[in-house]
Design an enzyme around this catalytic site. Sequence first.
Site, PDB file in Angstrom:
ATOM      1  CE1 TYR A  84      -3.019  -3.046   0.429  1.00  0.00           C
ATOM      2  CE2 TYR A  84      -3.534  -2.307   2.664  1.00  0.00           C
ATOM      3  CZ  TYR A  84      -3.720  -3.198   1.628  1.00  0.00           C
ATOM      4  OH  TYR A  84      -4.608  -4.231   1.781  1.00  0.00           O
ATOM      5  CE  LYS A 109      -3.586  -7.221   4.491  1.00  0.00           C
ATOM      6  NZ  LYS A 109      -3.636  -5.755   4.675  1.00  0.00           N
ATOM      7  CG  HIS A 140      -0.973  -8.759   0.428  1.00  0.00           C
ATOM      8  ND1 HIS A 140      -0.600  -7.440   0.430  1.00  0.00           N
ATOM      9  CD2 HIS A 140      -2.324  -8.741   0.271  1.00  0.00           C
ATOM     10  CE1 HIS A 140      -1.659  -6.666   0.281  1.00  0.00           C
ATOM     11  NE2 HIS A 140      -2.711  -7.439   0.172  1.00  0.00           N
TER      12      HIS A 140
END
Length: 305
Positions: A84, A109, A140
Amino acid sequence: MSVVGTGQFFGSPEEERDKLMQSLMDQKNKLSKSEGIPFVTLNDGKTIPQLGFGVFKVDPDEAERVVTEALEVGYRHIDTAAIYGNEEGVGRAIAKSGIPREELFITTKLWNDRHLDVEAAFEESLQKLGLDYVDLYLVHWPAPKNDNYVAAWKGLEKLGDRARSIGVCNFLPEHLEKLLAEATTVPAINQIELHPALQQRDAVEASLAAGITVESWGPLGQGRFDLGAEEPIAAAAKNHGKTPAQVVIRWHLQNGFVVFPKTVTKSRMVENIDVFDFELSDEEMAAITALERNDRGGSHPNDLN
């Protein structure tokens, strides 16, 4: 270690249904009776707030502000990931919040290109978050074409108390089957895309059969369909004086799933956490469950490598 029973997973369709319902009830019975957001007890004895806050696609420059507001609203469970790109913003919000670390539950993750580099990847995430440990660290995606997810899992098993719980994301039954055959530790969590239009019942059943708690990502359908236009959701919202989103979050909670809707708007944060003063009836739950249509919004786990 296997999740295979007398049939593909459990046995006859009737046995599958009965065992799934019992597993869901067991999950619901694990919820604490404390006020506010309930907790679910994981298979490792740790607990996780059943309602959290996700930061998928939250701009790194906005992450600090968004997470700060979420913490102000009352969220204590924050879900991020290395991919992210916003772990640093999440970490700044945590540091400035003044909330004792033990009152927070932080998830991050491991990305697909680090399956053989777990230790370094994990330490990078800790540094960006500014933390000594995370409460949950997840593989993930299985990235099955690379076929390194078992090796990645063995790397997670070596992290010790720096990752208080470990688990997986987006694992289908066949991925769980292979992992569990070689695992020392059963994953505490399987985080999968899950909403009324995509319920992934095979993945849910295989997870629950192994004692793995299910987490829902994209719990409101990622904007792929108008919740208010779905008659069972709209009817339940009207019956309870709630919004369609609140009804869907409640559906997740009553199914025993851990759920973390994402928003960057504080008013929506308040709306999404205001779901503990009503309960959907069995009929309302069944009607919403009947909306299943295999409408996947994210990648298929076998396609993202």
